[in-house]
Design a protein around this motif. Sequence first.
Motif, PDB file in Angstrom:
ATOM      1  N   LEU A   7      -9.196  47.626 -12.768  1.00 23.70           N
ATOM      2  CA  LEU A   7      -8.228  48.078 -14.012  1.00 23.70           C
ATOM      3  C   LEU A   7      -7.345  46.711 -14.425  1.00 23.70           C
ATOM      4  O   LEU A   7      -7.100  46.749 -15.591  1.00 23.70           O
ATOM      5  CB  LEU A   7      -7.180  48.942 -13.405  1.00 23.70           C
ATOM      6  N   ARG A   8      -6.934  45.868 -13.519  1.00 19.90           N
ATOM      7  CA  ARG A   8      -6.120  44.716 -13.763  1.00 19.90           C
ATOM      8  C   ARG A   8      -6.997  43.833 -14.797  1.00 19.90           C
ATOM      9  O   ARG A   8      -6.350  43.062 -15.724  1.00 19.90           O
ATOM     10  CB  ARG A   8      -5.415  44.163 -12.672  1.00 19.90           C
ATOM     11  N   THR A   9      -8.048  43.391 -14.263  1.00 19.20           N
ATOM     12  CA  THR A   9      -8.750  42.497 -15.006  1.00 19.20           C
ATOM     13  C   THR A   9      -9.769  42.979 -15.926  1.00 19.20           C
ATOM     14  O   THR A   9     -10.301  42.221 -16.711  1.00 19.20           O
ATOM     15  CB  THR A   9      -9.673  41.739 -13.740  1.00 19.20           C
ATOM     16  N   ARG A  44      -4.729  55.341 -15.011  1.00 16.81           N
ATOM     17  CA  ARG A  44      -3.495  55.347 -14.024  1.00 16.81           C
ATOM     18  C   ARG A  44      -4.450  55.570 -12.600  1.00 16.81           C
ATOM     19  O   ARG A  44      -3.716  55.577 -11.701  1.00 16.81           O
ATOM     20  CB  ARG A  44      -2.859  56.645 -14.428  1.00 16.81           C
ATOM     21  N   GLN A  69      -7.408  48.583  -8.309  1.00 21.45           N
ATOM     22  CA  GLN A  69      -6.579  47.967  -8.645  1.00 21.45           C
ATOM     23  C   GLN A  69      -7.062  46.838  -9.406  1.00 21.45           C
ATOM     24  O   GLN A  69      -6.578  46.568 -10.727  1.00 21.45           O
ATOM     25  CB  GLN A  69      -5.494  47.569  -7.683  1.00 21.45           C
ATOM     26  N   ASN A  70      -7.713  46.021  -8.774  1.00 25.44           N
ATOM     27  CA  ASN A  70      -8.278  44.705  -9.531  1.00 25.44           C
ATOM     28  C   ASN A  70      -9.025  45.020 -10.746  1.00 25.44           C
ATOM     29  O   ASN A  70      -8.983  44.343 -11.689  1.00 25.44           O
ATOM     30  CB  ASN A  70      -9.093  43.975  -8.659  1.00 25.44           C
ATOM     31  N   THR A 127     -11.973  54.379 -15.641  1.00 29.94           N
ATOM     32  CA  THR A 127     -13.016  53.650 -14.843  1.00 29.94           C
ATOM     33  C   THR A 127     -14.059  54.747 -14.125  1.00 29.94           C
ATOM     34  O   THR A 127     -13.747  55.881 -14.094  1.00 29.94           O
ATOM     35  CB  THR A 127     -12.374  53.129 -13.205  1.00 29.94           C
ATOM     36  N   ALA A 160      -5.702  54.606  -7.284  1.00 25.87           N
ATOM     37  CA  ALA A 160      -5.373  53.374  -7.968  1.00 25.87           C
ATOM     38  C   ALA A 160      -4.654  52.582  -6.960  1.00 25.87           C
ATOM     39  O   ALA A 160      -4.649  51.135  -7.051  1.00 25.87           O
ATOM     40  CB  ALA A 160      -4.114  53.859  -8.774  1.00 25.87           C
ATOM     41  N   ASP A 161      -4.486  53.140  -5.744  1.00 27.67           N
ATOM     42  CA  ASP A 161      -3.957  51.971  -4.462  1.00 27.67           C
ATOM     43  C   ASP A 161      -5.340  51.395  -3.726  1.00 27.67           C
ATOM     44  O   ASP A 161      -4.872  50.562  -2.838  1.00 27.67           O
ATOM     45  CB  ASP A 161      -3.067  52.877  -3.575  1.00 27.67           C
TER      46      ASP A 161
END
Length: 913
Positions: free
Chosen positions: A301-303, A251, A298-299, A372, A292-293
């Motif tokens: 965790l997303r990728t 998160r 963000q990127n 991460t 996380a912001d």
Amino acid sequence: MTASSKSYPNLPTPQHIAALAAEVEREPKDLVNKITLANALEQTGDVIKAAAFYREAIAQDPDGIYGSVARKALETLERSDGWREANSSETGKPLSESKLSLGEGLESTVSPQPLMLRMRVAGSRVTNAWQHFNFRTKLAIVLIISTALPIVVITQGIVTVTRDTLLQKAKQSLQRDGSYFTEDYVMWSVDEAQTEADTIARLVETLKIDLNSQSQVSAYRQQLQTYMESLKVSDESDSVEKNLRIVTDARGRTVAQYIQTLSPVSFNPSAEQLQLSPQYQPVSLPLGINVADIPIVQNALRTGKTLQGMELWKGDFLKRLGQDKQANIRLQSPAQAAQPSTASQSSIDGGKAALVGVVVHPIEIDNRVVGTVIVASVENRNFLNNDSLKQRVGIPISAVYAQDWRISSNIPASDGKTRDIGTRSPQAIAATVLGKGQEVIAKTTIAGAEYLGIYLPLYDHQQELNPTKAKPVGMTFVARPMSELDELLAQQQKTAYGIGAGMLLIAALMAIPIASTFARPLRRLAEFAQAVGEGKQGERLENSQRGDEIGILARQLNAMTANIEANLEAMRTSETRQRQEKERLQRGMINLLLETETVKHGDLTVRAKVSQGETGAISDAFNTVIASLREIVLQVKSAAEQVQISAVDSEASVEKLACEANTQAETVAEALTSVEEMEQSIQAIASSAQTAATIARQALDAAQDSDRTMDETVNSMETLRANVWETTVKAKRLAESSQEISKIVSIISTISEKTNVLAFNAAIEATRAGENGKGFRLVANEVRRLAERVTDATKEIDRLVRTIQQGTSDVLKTMEVSNASVAIGTQLVTRTKTNLQDMAQIGQEIDQLLQSISVRTVSQADNSCMVNQTMQTVAAIAQTTSTESAAVLSTLQELLEVARELQLSVSRFRVED
């Protein structure tokens, strides 16, 4: 003592010089007048001003005949004693201040334009100096200059090419330095962070710690934090210390962390003090910080990819992670920043943002991202890279920018105590590097010295995700002093100029003997020409058998000298003969003047003695002229006598004619006055007739308008009578309708009375019925009240209907009276219309009569006007006749006087023996 060696028997007068000066001023390009004026000034002894005009003529026509004449005259003047005396008295006096004293108070400056005059005089001096050089010197100078020009051009070309080559090499070296600083220093911290992030991630993955499990994280947290703390850089290491070593869950919340920031003692050391071991202090923050912001987290965790780059973090992120004090660099005011850019301060958060080298490594366990690892180094105030580059490589100036905002450098500030951070880069450079992603090489001034620097872009993690759309977030800058390049260039210039000077010296040494070889025979030619010019005879040139141009010139000069000597002898003989002839002619002219001396006293009987030669022809012509003049005088005398006689005879007739002309003019003037009075009377009558005709026309128009108005009135009254009749009929119908309404109201009243009685009876019956009839009794009472209300309303309606009937009856009576009145009015209007028509007919007849009178009166006025004009013409002719008669009389009297004077003048001549 005269100012020239020449002797002038007739000196020019001041008036003559003033006239010449005026001609020169009016026509500055007229070289004949200018040379004549200079010669006149030379004759009067004013050699300084004469020389000035000679030089002006030479400057205007350097290669023409006038320039040659002026040059020769100037050379003669400068060799005279008067010129040397004038120069000794005029030493130190500028030519532009000298005045031309032209006599009788006339003064004029040599030139009205001092600047042009000074330039002209300077050019004249150079020309004179060049003309006074001998041929050998001139030839040597020409040879040296012709050799020096290509040497200078080639030398300058070599210097220019060398400068361009050195500058290009300096730029290439600067590009290497900029890339080296960017990749091996600034981005090296990112590479080190990548290594640490990989190590921490492998540790977590090896231990298979589920970062989303509170129990597992608690069990391994101390071990993780101890390991991250062990990665801290030692004082002996060359690596850059990391501010952040963080482990987060899926998160984006921290579960283990080691955070430190730069100590305030290392915030801004002086530029001379190398900061190779900056001091850091730990930052104690609670776990669970939300990161996380942050875009790179963000990127990642997303990728699920490891992302790295120089990230531009705002103050909120930094404060959350305890880096706000190190990052906060106050923005310099525009007065302190030399060329502030127009970039928005929002991107750098008003000086609270920071450029951070960041690596975010996702942690996967069983093919699932559980968290991460974040390793980051804050570049704000991080002077280690700048000072290490200066110490190891020798590059003196370097800096790092967040956007166009300088966050670290070794450039000294204006106070000389700290480093120059917080300033903005020049706008044009920021637009190219940040806007286009291109490097820029430019000159800049640092601490009063000129430097050549290069700016390179820095990118964030978007360059890895989307290379085509990624924009730079910062810049790096390195610079070397221009003095290094200038020293190399100076050395090259010294070498090139030294070689050129040596070649020029060799050319000069060779030019002098070559010039002497050519000048020796020419000097002999000049000496020969000077001897011939001085009048020496028998002079001849030797070595005339040479085959070159000098030999040809020598032979021709020898032949020319022989011809000149022969011509001089012939000229001497001719001059003696001409002098004798001139003396004889002068004697003959003197005798002729003595013989004709009495002619100037009016004696036309004189005869000159005719002899042989030129004076005999002149005497014969003189006798012919005197004879013709005598005949003319006789004719004039006779004509004057006749004119006098005719003038005396005509004078009385002309006087009588003038008197009669005056009488005629007065009579015509009186008749003209009478005609003008008659014309004015006729004009007044015509005006009155036209006014009466206009009034009659207006009366006729008014009668016709009244007739039309009466027609409209009759029509309106007919319409009114019809409307009154129609209204009467409607009123009668209204009366009849009100009567019918009255009948209906009477019926309704009867029904309501019966309903009231019925309701009363029903109420009585309901009372008898007791409780069972209670409801019916209420209804019966309500019906009775309604019947009473209807009865009341019926009475009110009956009253209103009676009022309407009374009003309708009154209206009928009134309408009948109005109808009778309208009929009578219609009859009266009809009779009035007939009377107006008769009046209109009479007005029309009057108008026709007045129009006829007006036309005839106007015609009579026009005729009187023509008569008046004719009389005015006659009066003008009479006045002109009178004036001309007086003029003729005056002219005749003047002619008589002229005739008397002519007789008196002619009587002075003697025309008879």
